[in-house]
Design an enzyme around this catalytic site. Structure first.
Site, PDB file in Angstrom:
ATOM      1  N   GLY A 288       9.782  16.034  20.862  1.00 30.69           N
ATOM      2  CA  GLY A 288      10.254  14.670  21.042  1.00 30.69           C
ATOM      3  C   GLY A 288       9.565  13.900  22.145  1.00 30.69           C
ATOM      4  N   THR A 289       9.328  14.549  23.278  1.00 28.63           N
ATOM      5  CA  THR A 289       8.700  13.852  24.402  1.00 28.63           C
ATOM      6  C   THR A 289       7.299  13.384  24.047  1.00 28.63           C
ATOM      7  OG1 THR A 289      10.017  15.000  26.080  1.00 28.63           O
ATOM      8  CG2 THR A 289       7.880  14.132  26.780  1.00 28.63           C
TER       9      THR A 289
ATOM     10  N   ASN B 276      21.905  10.708  23.604  1.00 25.25           N
ATOM     11  CA  ASN B 276      21.984  12.155  23.771  1.00 25.25           C
ATOM     12  C   ASN B 276      22.993  12.597  24.825  1.00 25.25           C
ATOM     13  OD1 ASN B 276      20.158  10.948  25.691  1.00 25.25           O
ATOM     14  ND2 ASN B 276      19.540  13.007  26.296  1.00 25.25           N
TER      15      ASN B 276
ATOM     16  N   GLN C 261      18.101  12.878  18.867  1.00 18.77           N
ATOM     17  CA  GLN C 261      19.441  13.468  18.825  1.00 18.77           C
ATOM     18  C   GLN C 261      20.118  13.262  17.478  1.00 18.77           C
ATOM     19  OE1 GLN C 261      20.470  15.183  21.840  1.00 18.77           O
ATOM     20  NE2 GLN C 261      21.540  16.109  20.147  1.00 18.77           N
TER      21      GLN C 261
ATOM     22  N   SER D 101      12.613  16.184  16.924  1.00 12.19           N
ATOM     23  CA  SER D 101      12.283  17.464  17.551  1.00 12.19           C
ATOM     24  C   SER D 101      13.088  18.563  16.867  1.00 12.19           C
ATOM     25  CB  SER D 101      12.610  17.415  19.044  1.00 12.19           C
ATOM     26  OG  SER D 101      12.141  18.563  19.702  1.00 12.19           O
ATOM     27  N   ALA D 102      12.416  19.621  16.400  1.00  9.91           N
ATOM     28  CA  ALA D 102      13.043  20.632  15.559  1.00  9.91           C
ATOM     29  C   ALA D 102      14.163  21.404  16.241  1.00  9.91           C
ATOM     30  CB  ALA D 102      11.983  21.617  15.050  1.00  9.91           C
ATOM     31  N   HIS D 103      14.053  21.625  17.553  1.00  9.63           N
ATOM     32  CA  HIS D 103      15.062  22.467  18.197  1.00  9.63           C
ATOM     33  C   HIS D 103      16.398  21.750  18.395  1.00  9.63           C
ATOM     34  CE1 HIS D 103      15.117  21.105  22.566  1.00  9.63           C
ATOM     35  NE2 HIS D 103      14.054  20.452  22.117  1.00  9.63           N
TER      36      HIS D 103
ATOM     37  N   THR E 119      -5.531  22.119  16.439  1.00 10.48           N
ATOM     38  CA  THR E 119      -5.065  22.951  15.320  1.00 10.48           C
ATOM     39  C   THR E 119      -3.552  22.906  15.228  1.00 10.48           C
ATOM     40  OG1 THR E 119      -6.957  24.429  15.581  1.00 10.48           O
ATOM     41  CG2 THR E 119      -5.074  25.281  14.346  1.00 10.48           C
TER      42      THR E 119
ATOM     43  N   CYS F 208      16.815  17.078  30.938  1.00 12.67           N
ATOM     44  CA  CYS F 208      15.737  16.457  31.714  1.00 12.67           C
ATOM     45  C   CYS F 208      16.246  15.823  33.003  1.00 12.67           C
ATOM     46  CB  CYS F 208      15.023  15.407  30.864  1.00 12.67           C
ATOM     47  SG  CYS F 208      14.156  16.106  29.446  1.00 12.67           S
TER      48      CYS F 208
END
Length: 384
Positions: free
Chosen positions: A72-73, A154, A182, A202-204, A242, A333
């Site tokens: 995300g960042t 968030n 979020q 963001s996947a997590h 890559t 953060c």
């Protein structure tokens, strides 16, 4: 010890199905997706593009509008910095409730490139003043403008009134970027319905792996953009390097599973939040819920934020952790601050902040009512 993980807004546990996809990809896909001269490379390329197609299908976008990043960042940085450098943005409108990856980037851009920045007025519930937003747009109508507002906050869970933002952006010919980190994967977001020019994920945050995400960028805008990271032609030449194939495959699977089960997940989150609100009200007289986090329709179902009366200050979270409960005071953060910039922006009573500590509870699909019971019991023990 019985434990309750209630910090899913910071990071979610990875799903077993996603883990299997990642392990399989790591084990059997050894080629570089840019090495299309042989079958190993073409197989990796196939996984990459099939994942891109799957993600695009779920969010109702074109595959060419998905640019993979490290999370995300980076995605927020890509959008904001490229908007200034490539699209000629000279004015940015945002709010003081945004994630630091937006706020700090906007401040950096304002110093480096003399970009003017305006913050939309907010009230004590974190609700944006759209009259103020229109005044700012009207005042800067001759500047090329980008509006950057997160879809789901968030920390306090407030949901953005997207239709109002889109209407004003179209009226004054401004670009619209939404930090959907979020929300996307936890809430159904359809790019045909939500007219973002840019969105980030963001996947997590939705039971996928850390270190992988993407930026959604409309095709008509993407054509105007130059490389953000140079050194290759990957990701349509925007982001060289890559690609993280196993991470991308995991992201795609996590998002697919979310979109298959949104109805059930959202109902579960709403039930957990409702139960949590009820139980907290029993033990904390006149409890103050921050923002709109306790509102059933104006906040994301997975986040609840409240002020807990205590003199233990930052030790509160450690006491809860020792009792088996994992919560946070807000964005990871901002972990070095006693109170986050979001809470400080909506609570101006310094005496209140000195007498309480904010607690963000963020539910996930693996939580149950027993986790909330453990939280309530721990708070009761700490309050004695």
């Amino acid at each position: 010890m019985t434990r309750a993980y209630l910090d899913n807004a910071a990071s979610t546990p990875i799903r077993d199905e996603v883990l299997k996809v990642i392990i399989h990809t790591l084990k059997y896909s050894l080629g570089n997706p840019s090495s299309v001269q042989h079958s190993y490379g073409r197989e990796a390329r196939s996984i990459l593009e099939e994942s891109r197609i799957c993600i695009a299908k779920n969010i109702k976008a074109s595959p060419s509008e998905i640019i993979f990043t490290s999370g995300g960042t980076e995605s927020n940085n890509l959008v904001l910095r490229s908007s200034v450098l490539d699209l000629g943005i000279r004015h940015i409108i945002t709010s003081k409730l945004e994630h630091q990856s937006v706020l700090q980037t906007v401040i950096d851009l304002s110093f480096r490139y003399k970009i003017s920045v305006d913050f939309i007025s907010i009230n004590e519930k974190g609700i944006l003043d759209f009259n103020n937003m229109e005044e700012i747009l009207k005042k800067n109508v001759y500047k090329k403008t980008l509006v950057s507002l997160m879809y789901a906050n968030n920390e306090i869970g407030n949901l953005l009134e997207v239709d109002k933002v889109v209407f004003l952006c179209k009226k004054y010919n401004a670009y619209f970027h939404s930090d959907t980190i979020q929300g996307l994967g936890n809430f159904p977001i359809n790019m045909e319905k939500f007219h973002f020019d840019f969105a980030t994920a963001s996947a997590h945050k939705f039971y996928g792996p850390k270190g992988i995400g993407f930026a959604f960028i409309r095709n008509n805008i993407l054509k105007k953009m130059k490389p953000f990271i140079t050194g290759g032609v990957q990701e349509y030449g925007i982001r060289s390097g890559t690609e993280n194939i196993h991470g991308i495959a995991g992201l795609s699977e996590a998002l697919r599973l979310s979109y298959c089960n949104f109805k059930n997940y959202i109902k579960k989150m709403k039930d957990l939040k409702s139960y949590c609100i009820s139980e907290l009200q029993k033990i904390i007289p006149n409890i103050i819920f921050n923002g709109l986090s306790s509102h059933p329709k104006k906040s994301i179902p997975s986040i609840l934020n409240f002020l807990y009366p205590t003199k233990k200050n930052h030790l509160l979270y450690f006491h809860l952790d020792l009792m088996g409960v994992s919560v946070s005071k807000g964005s990871s953060c901002n972990s070095n601050k006693k109170v986050s910039h979001v809470i400080q922006s909506i609570i101006t009573d310094k005496c209140l902040l000195n007498q309480t500590m904010p607690i963000r509870i963020s539910f996930g699909i693996f939580n149950e009512k027993k986790d909330i019971d453990l939280l309530v019991k721990a708070l009761q023990e700490i309050g004695k």
